[in-house]
Design a protein around this motif. Structure first.
Motif, PDB file in Angstrom:
ATOM      1  N   ASP A   1      34.270 -75.453   8.378  1.00 42.52           N
ATOM      2  CA  ASP A   1      34.869 -74.348   7.636  1.00 42.52           C
ATOM      3  C   ASP A   1      34.040 -73.961   6.419  1.00 42.52           C
ATOM      4  O   ASP A   1      33.938 -72.777   6.066  1.00 42.52           O
ATOM      5  N   ALA A   2      33.423 -74.961   5.779  1.00 41.61           N
ATOM      6  CA  ALA A   2      32.665 -74.682   4.555  1.00 41.61           C
ATOM      7  C   ALA A   2      31.445 -73.805   4.816  1.00 41.61           C
ATOM      8  O   ALA A   2      30.942 -73.133   3.901  1.00 41.61           O
ATOM      9  N   ASP A   3      30.934 -73.801   6.075  1.00 44.39           N
ATOM     10  CA  ASP A   3      29.719 -73.037   6.396  1.00 44.39           C
ATOM     11  C   ASP A   3      30.001 -71.751   7.163  1.00 44.39           C
ATOM     12  O   ASP A   3      29.070 -71.051   7.574  1.00 44.39           O
ATOM     13  N   VAL A   4      31.266 -71.440   7.376  1.00 45.80           N
ATOM     14  CA  VAL A   4      31.591 -70.231   8.149  1.00 45.80           C
ATOM     15  C   VAL A   4      30.966 -68.990   7.517  1.00 45.80           C
ATOM     16  O   VAL A   4      30.484 -68.086   8.208  1.00 45.80           O
ATOM     17  N   ALA A   5      30.946 -68.946   6.182  1.00 47.07           N
ATOM     18  CA  ALA A   5      30.394 -67.769   5.500  1.00 47.07           C
ATOM     19  C   ALA A   5      28.898 -67.612   5.747  1.00 47.07           C
ATOM     20  O   ALA A   5      28.329 -66.525   5.539  1.00 47.07           O
ATOM     21  N   LYS A   6      28.246 -68.712   6.147  1.00 53.70           N
ATOM     22  CA  LYS A   6      26.793 -68.656   6.389  1.00 53.70           C
ATOM     23  C   LYS A   6      26.446 -68.181   7.803  1.00 53.70           C
ATOM     24  O   LYS A   6      25.272 -67.988   8.125  1.00 53.70           O
ATOM     25  N   ILE A   7      27.454 -68.023   8.668  1.00 58.02           N
ATOM     26  CA  ILE A   7      27.185 -67.581  10.047  1.00 58.02           C
ATOM     27  C   ILE A   7      26.626 -66.154  10.017  1.00 58.02           C
ATOM     28  O   ILE A   7      27.243 -65.260   9.431  1.00 58.02           O
ATOM     29  N   PRO A   8      25.450 -65.915  10.608  1.00 53.08           N
ATOM     30  CA  PRO A   8      24.864 -64.564  10.571  1.00 53.08           C
ATOM     31  C   PRO A   8      25.667 -63.584  11.418  1.00 53.08           C
ATOM     32  O   PRO A   8      26.283 -63.952  12.423  1.00 53.08           O
ATOM     33  N   ALA A   9      25.663 -62.346  11.000  1.00 45.90           N
ATOM     34  CA  ALA A   9      26.329 -61.298  11.762  1.00 45.90           C
ATOM     35  C   ALA A   9      25.570 -61.038  13.057  1.00 45.90           C
ATOM     36  O   ALA A   9      24.359 -61.272  13.154  1.00 45.90           O
ATOM     37  N   ASP A  10      26.296 -60.533  14.057  1.00 45.26           N
ATOM     38  CA  ASP A  10      25.643 -60.237  15.345  1.00 45.26           C
ATOM     39  C   ASP A  10      24.482 -59.256  15.180  1.00 45.26           C
ATOM     40  O   ASP A  10      23.439 -59.376  15.844  1.00 45.26           O
ATOM     41  N   ALA A  11      24.630 -58.295  14.279  1.00 48.86           N
ATOM     42  CA  ALA A  11      23.565 -57.313  14.050  1.00 48.86           C
ATOM     43  C   ALA A  11      22.316 -57.985  13.500  1.00 48.86           C
ATOM     44  O   ALA A  11      21.183 -57.595  13.828  1.00 48.86           O
ATOM     45  N   ASP A  12      22.514 -59.008  12.652  1.00 48.38           N
ATOM     46  CA  ASP A  12      21.365 -59.725  12.095  1.00 48.38           C
ATOM     47  C   ASP A  12      20.681 -60.565  13.165  1.00 48.38           C
ATOM     48  O   ASP A  12      19.446 -60.699  13.177  1.00 48.38           O
ATOM     49  N   ILE A  13      21.483 -61.148  14.052  1.00 47.84           N
ATOM     50  CA  ILE A  13      20.899 -61.918  15.163  1.00 47.84           C
ATOM     51  C   ILE A  13      20.061 -60.995  16.041  1.00 47.84           C
ATOM     52  O   ILE A  13      18.927 -61.309  16.408  1.00 47.84           O
ATOM     53  N   LEU A  14      20.618 -59.840  16.361  1.00 45.19           N
ATOM     54  CA  LEU A  14      19.893 -58.873  17.189  1.00 45.19           C
ATOM     55  C   LEU A  14      18.597 -58.441  16.513  1.00 45.19           C
ATOM     56  O   LEU A  14      17.530 -58.376  17.158  1.00 45.19           O
ATOM     57  N   ALA A  15      18.661 -58.147  15.208  1.00 42.17           N
ATOM     58  CA  ALA A  15      17.468 -57.697  14.486  1.00 42.17           C
ATOM     59  C   ALA A  15      16.370 -58.748  14.520  1.00 42.17           C
ATOM     60  O   ALA A  15      15.174 -58.423  14.598  1.00 42.17           O
TER      61      ALA A  15
END
Length: 665
Positions: free
Chosen positions: A498-512
């Motif tokens: 839970d503490a790292d959920v905010a660090k999960i990259p957005a799908d758009a960032d993964i795609l980029a």
């Protein structure tokens, strides 16, 4: 209406003065410009149909002018019966000019004649010959006049209601040069040039012959070319014409011919499918073919312009003067002119430029671009399923893809018997994938990016490529697929503390991040940049392009000077010297060989197509997948022989050299 008599007599032989028979055949035909006032009124002639320069039955018959890649593959071949069937014949007579030049000879008269029946020839270079034709010409024709015969005129020439000869829809009254340079084109908008020349039998006309042989190491100095045949005798009576000498006329077809063998010698692609632990062979089939960039203009009679330059061309490596054949057109001596010629200038041979500023300048604006699709492709192969086109020739400075007639092939590669979509990534044709493999590569790259964020996972959890889904776009017009979306699934995200959920990259960032490696193809204004990473071969289909060779590797070998002794000042093709050194005239490499003349000696006619020549295409093997969609080469100035080289490397990323140090402080 005036009449004339024509007597077709069984010929005892092909040679001048060897024509006699006891069988007469009379037909009513329509002449023009014929006077019937007595005097010498009859001429006699034989018409000899051509044998193709091809690959098939007459294996013992060669002219030692091998333009294929193997000396055993050049032959003279009858071809199909439809290719020498005669439906009509025209005799056109010219009067010699004071200049002595054939081109200056002036038109005298034209006659519709009947050469039937034909007799099968046992001679090596003649398919059929006519019975002896005795033609009544009135007093219009004189001894020493010159004869041109046209067979199967189709709609290219005609006779009007009064019997006057029409060329290009107008009455003809010029010189032979005027006639020779008259351009034959397609008659109607829906009619191709090939159809025009072949719709009612193959258009044929006199073949230019020389009085000296070639195809040897001895230059045929002073060789002369003759197209028109001298009428040596005009007789007063029919009987005298029957018994006397006859003019021998040898004709050639106005078209070039191409066939494709539909079975490759090696039935699997050299490059294997790499989707599993063990690479798998890809079975290949040739599904169809078509001619592309075919000429739409042709001379009615093959041009002899440039003859004096052509007779002396010789490739130093091949060491054979290639313009003229070595075998007489018939056994024995039918006259001084008896050797075939193997090159010519077509109507768009070169631009009016002494030294083109750029190699590969487009000269063949008349070449017709074929839309390469299933509707255009022929699915019939072999010697009995040819395609025809006008001759297409060019000088060395224009020996480039955009000026060359092409054979386009459709080929399917299959894993087993299944026609799956196949892919290559980032232009690497040595690795072939299916779509599931491509998706896995992209998922792994997405996983790599997410791992780089150093997310802490819940106890016992591991992120895998299955935690991502990838959506590919439909294939674009250039054959590329783009990555439309990458989704980090909720089940995967749930593995992160839970503490790292905010660090999960957005799908758009993964795609980029992923498209930095697996780039999307750019299309601007409907034009593809061809900069995409994911090239899709729909159903495993590839397209291949073959540039048709004329003299080829046998008489115009390319890039084989290296290591050759005995030749001085020879410039080998290199990146610095170009594919054909000296071909443009602006290359300076410090030797006498860097000249346009030397370029012609070495490479003139290496590519191109000449009338009455048969080009048989056999595919030995296919190394890589070809074009995912057919490419338009009409503006591509790449030399027909590409000199750019490629290297193969494998890049290994070394692990860190970790050096652990222990200190007591």
């Amino acid at each position: 209406m005036k009449k004339l008599s024509l007597f077709a007599l069984a010929a005892a032989g092909l040679f001048l003065g060897a024509c006699s028979s006891d069988k007469d055949e009379i037909a009513e035909v329509q002449p023009i410009n014929v006077e019937e006032d007595g005097g010498k009124q009859f001429i006699a002639l034989n018409i000899n149909l051509p044998v193709d320069n091809g690959f098939a039955t007459r294996s013992d018959v060669t002219d030692d002018n091998n333009y294929a890649d193997d000396p055993a593959t050049f032959e003279l071949n009858d071809g199909m019966e439809s290719e020498y069937k005669v439906n009509d014949a025209t005799l056109i007579v010219f009067r010699p000019a004071a200049s002595g030049k054939e081109a200056d000879a002036t038109f005298v008269a034209a006659y519709q004649i009947n050469p039937e029946p034909w007799t099968m020839s046992s001679d090596k270079q003649v398919t059929d010959y006519s019975t002896k034709i005795v033609q009544k010409v009135g007093t219009t024709v004189a001894e020493g006049d010159l004869a041109l015969v046209i067979l199967n005129k189709n709609n290219l020439i005609a006779f009007d209601a009064s019997g006057a000869l029409e060329v290009g829809g107008a009455a003809f009254s010029g010189t032979f040069g005027d006639f020779q340079k008259t351009i034959a084109t397609n008659a109607t908008g829906a009619q191709t040039a090939a159809m025009e020349m072949t719709q009612n039998g193959f258009y044929m006309a006199n073949s230019p012959l020389t009085d000296k042989d070639g195809s040897s190491t001895t230059v045929p100095t002073g060789a002369k070319t003759q197209t028109l045949v001298v009428i040596e005798n005009v007789y007063e009576t029919e009987q005298e014409a029957r018994d006397g000498k006859c003019a021998e006329i040898y004709v050639e077809r106005g078209m070039a011919k191409v066939t494709v063998n539909g079975t490759p010698a090696k039935a699997t692609l050299d490059t294997q499918y790499n989707g599993g632990a063990t690479p798998v062979d890809l079975n290949i089939t040739i599904d169809g073919w078509v001619l592309d960039q075919t000429n739409q203009k042709s001379y009615y009679v093959r041009s002899t312009e440039g003859h004096d330059d052509f007779i002396s061309i010789i490739n130093g490596k091949a060491n054979k003067y290639r313009y003229i054949g070595i075998s007489p057109i018939v056994e024995g001596n039918p006259g001084a002119y008896k050797y075939r010629t193997y090159w010519a200038k077509d109507p768009n041979y070169t631009k009016d430029l002494a030294s083109p500023a750029t190699f590969g300048d487009l000269i063949a604006d008349e070449l017709t671009k074929t839309t390469v699709n299933d509707a255009a492709l022929s699915t019939e192969f072999g010697d009995t399923h040819p395609q025809y086109c006008y001759e297409n020739t060019f000088d060395v400075a224009h020996q480039s893809v955009n000026n060359t007639t092409l054979v386009r092939l459709k080929v399917t590669a299959k894993v087993g018997s299944t026609a799956d979509d196949l892919y290559i990534i980032n232009g690497n044709k040595s690795m072939i994938y299916k779509e599931a493999d491509v998706l896995t590569l992209i998922q792994n790259k997405a996983l790599e990016f997410v791992k780089s964020k150093n997310l802490t996972l819940k106890t016992g959890e591991t992120l895998t490529s299955a935690d991502f889904t990838v959506t590919l776009s439909a294939r674009d017009a250039a054959g590329y697929k783009n990555i439309s979306a990458i989704t980090f699934l909720a089940a995967g995200k749930a593995k992160v503390i839970d503490a790292d959920v905010a660090k999960i990259p957005a799908d758009a960032d993964i795609l980029a991040d992923v498209v930095k490696l697996y780039k999307n193809n750019t299309i601007t204004g409907g034009v593809s940049a061809n900069d995409g990473s994911i090239l899709c071969y729909e159903g495993g289909v590839s397209y291949y392009t073959i540039r048709v060779k004329h003299f080829g590797d046998q008489l115009t070998p390319w890039k084989t000077w290296e290591g050759t002794t005995g030749y001085t000042n020879v410039v080998a093709p290199t990146l610095a010297n170009g594919s054909y050194p000296g071909s443009i005239g602006n290359i300076t490499v410090g030797t006498a060989e860097a000249t346009a003349a030397t370029a012609a000696n070495n490479y003139l006619g290496r590519y191109g197509m000449l009338r009455n020549n048969w080009y048989d295409i056999k595919v030995n093997k296919i190394k890589y997948l070809g074009e995912a969609v057919p490419t338009d080469y009409s503006k591509d100035p790449t030399p027909d022989d590409e000199i750019d080289g490629y290297i193969a490397v494998q890049i290994n990323i070394l692990s860190w050299a970790k050096r652990t140090q222990s200190w007591d402080l």
